[in-house]
Structure formats: C-alpha cells, structure tokens
Scaffold this motif. Structure first.
Motif, PDB file in Angstrom:
ATOM      1  N   ASN A  39       5.936  -1.391   3.536  1.00 21.74           N
ATOM      2  CA  ASN A  39       4.493  -1.224   3.592  1.00 21.74           C
ATOM      3  C   ASN A  39       3.897  -1.904   2.370  1.00 21.74           C
ATOM      4  O   ASN A  39       4.168  -1.492   1.242  1.00 21.74           O
ATOM      5  CB  ASN A  39       4.124   0.259   3.623  1.00 21.74           C
ATOM      6  N   ASN A  40       3.099  -2.918   2.590  1.00 18.93           N
ATOM      7  CA  ASN A  40       2.507  -3.709   1.508  1.00 18.93           C
ATOM      8  C   ASN A  40       3.593  -4.200   0.561  1.00 18.93           C
ATOM      9  O   ASN A  40       4.469  -4.934   0.946  1.00 18.93           O
ATOM     10  CB  ASN A  40       1.427  -2.920   0.763  1.00 18.93           C
ATOM     11  N   GLN A  65       0.054   6.874   1.940  1.00 20.99           N
ATOM     12  CA  GLN A  65      -0.162   5.517   1.432  1.00 20.99           C
ATOM     13  C   GLN A  65      -0.740   5.498   0.013  1.00 20.99           C
ATOM     14  O   GLN A  65      -0.353   4.677  -0.806  1.00 20.99           O
ATOM     15  CB  GLN A  65      -1.073   4.736   2.376  1.00 20.99           C
ATOM     16  N   ASN A  68       2.294   6.355  -2.223  1.00 19.63           N
ATOM     17  CA  ASN A  68       3.596   5.810  -1.835  1.00 19.63           C
ATOM     18  C   ASN A  68       4.679   6.882  -1.777  1.00 19.63           C
ATOM     19  O   ASN A  68       5.817   6.656  -2.176  1.00 19.63           O
ATOM     20  CB  ASN A  68       4.033   4.662  -2.752  1.00 19.63           C
TER      21      ASN A  68
END
Length: 161
Positions: A39-40, A65, A68
C-alpha cells in the motif's frame, strides 16, 4: 493484499515478520500462510505459522491507513502489526474468534469475555469485561453493555480530559 495458505510449514526465510499463532494445549503448529501486503510506500511479507484448524483470509485483517497498522484476528488471539517498522506491537489473547472493527477514530475488539477500544495506533483507551449474551447501547463517546454476570459496563471511546 495477497494471501497464500499452505498445508505444511514453509521455511521462515525472506519474511519481514514471522508470526506464530497462539494455540490450545493439544494443538500443534502444522502449516503456514503468507500475507503479501502493499500500500503506497509500504510493502511487507508476513509469514504465519498456524494450527490445523486455522485459515487466514482477507476478513482476518483490518488495515488502518493513517498509521500503517494492520490488525489481525486469529482463533484465540488478536494482534496489531506496525507495517512501517515491520514489527508486532500487540499480541493479545482472546477467548475465541475476536471481531475487530473501526468506528471513526477508534478500533473496537470484541471478544466473548471482554471488549477493548484502542486508538488508531493500537494503544488501549479502555477495556471492560462482558459475558454472553450481552446487550449494548452505542453513544458517541461510549458503549454501554448490560450482561448477567458483570452487570452494566461502560466502554469509553475517547480519552477523558
């Protein structure tokens, strides 16, 4: 999120985190699962060593998110992984199949014998004992539980000033 379940134990090399499931007294660790999460900027590989009755799927996880963090719900435990630092920050025992959900800026962990509220970083805000069957009433700043053994329990959803 990609998950692979194996019917045997795989080697523990090349993983960012190796997680060994809590087990009942008569169980053995007999198989593995691998979580590949990206993710990212975050890319992580977590290996789970599991008992015969365990299986991991996307419903086993809740990703936060903003911080994290990845929350995991196992058979008799729940955990929180710090994906940025690639470590386990919480590994808590549960009675059976805890349910984890996000409500606004808090994480709720429901177990048969307790309910815990954490912030988005996995730090405990409050924890109360409960017993099934439990009735509850939700408010903006708390959840009130009524159970036959523990009576009325109030779980705070915010740190009180």
């Amino acid at each position: 999120m990609e998950i692979k379940n194996y019917d045997h134990i795989i080697p523990s090399e090349d993983f960012d985190i190796v997680y060994i499931e809590k087990k009942y007294h008569n169980e053995e660790i007999v198989k593995s699962a691998v979580l590949l999460f990206e993710n990212n900027e975050v890319k992580i590989r977590i290996k789970f060593d599991l008992t015969n009755n365990s299986i991991i799927n996307e419903n086993s996880f809740l990703f936060i998110q903003e911080t994290n963090l990845l929350f995991y719900s196992g058979n008799i435990e729940w955990s929180a992984f710090d994906l940025s630092n690639k470590n386990i920050i919480r590994n808590e025992i549960a009675t059976q199949l805890p349910y984890i959900e996000r409500r606004n800026d808090v994480i709720l962990i429901f177990d048969d014998l307790y309910v815990e509220c954490t912030n988005l970083k996995g730090v405990t805000i409050d924890k109360v004992p409960v017993d099934p069957p439990t009735e509850s009433t939700d408010y903006d700043d708390r959840i009130e539980f009524n159970s036959s053994i523990f009576g009325k329990q109030i779980l705070k959803l915010k740190i009180q000033p």
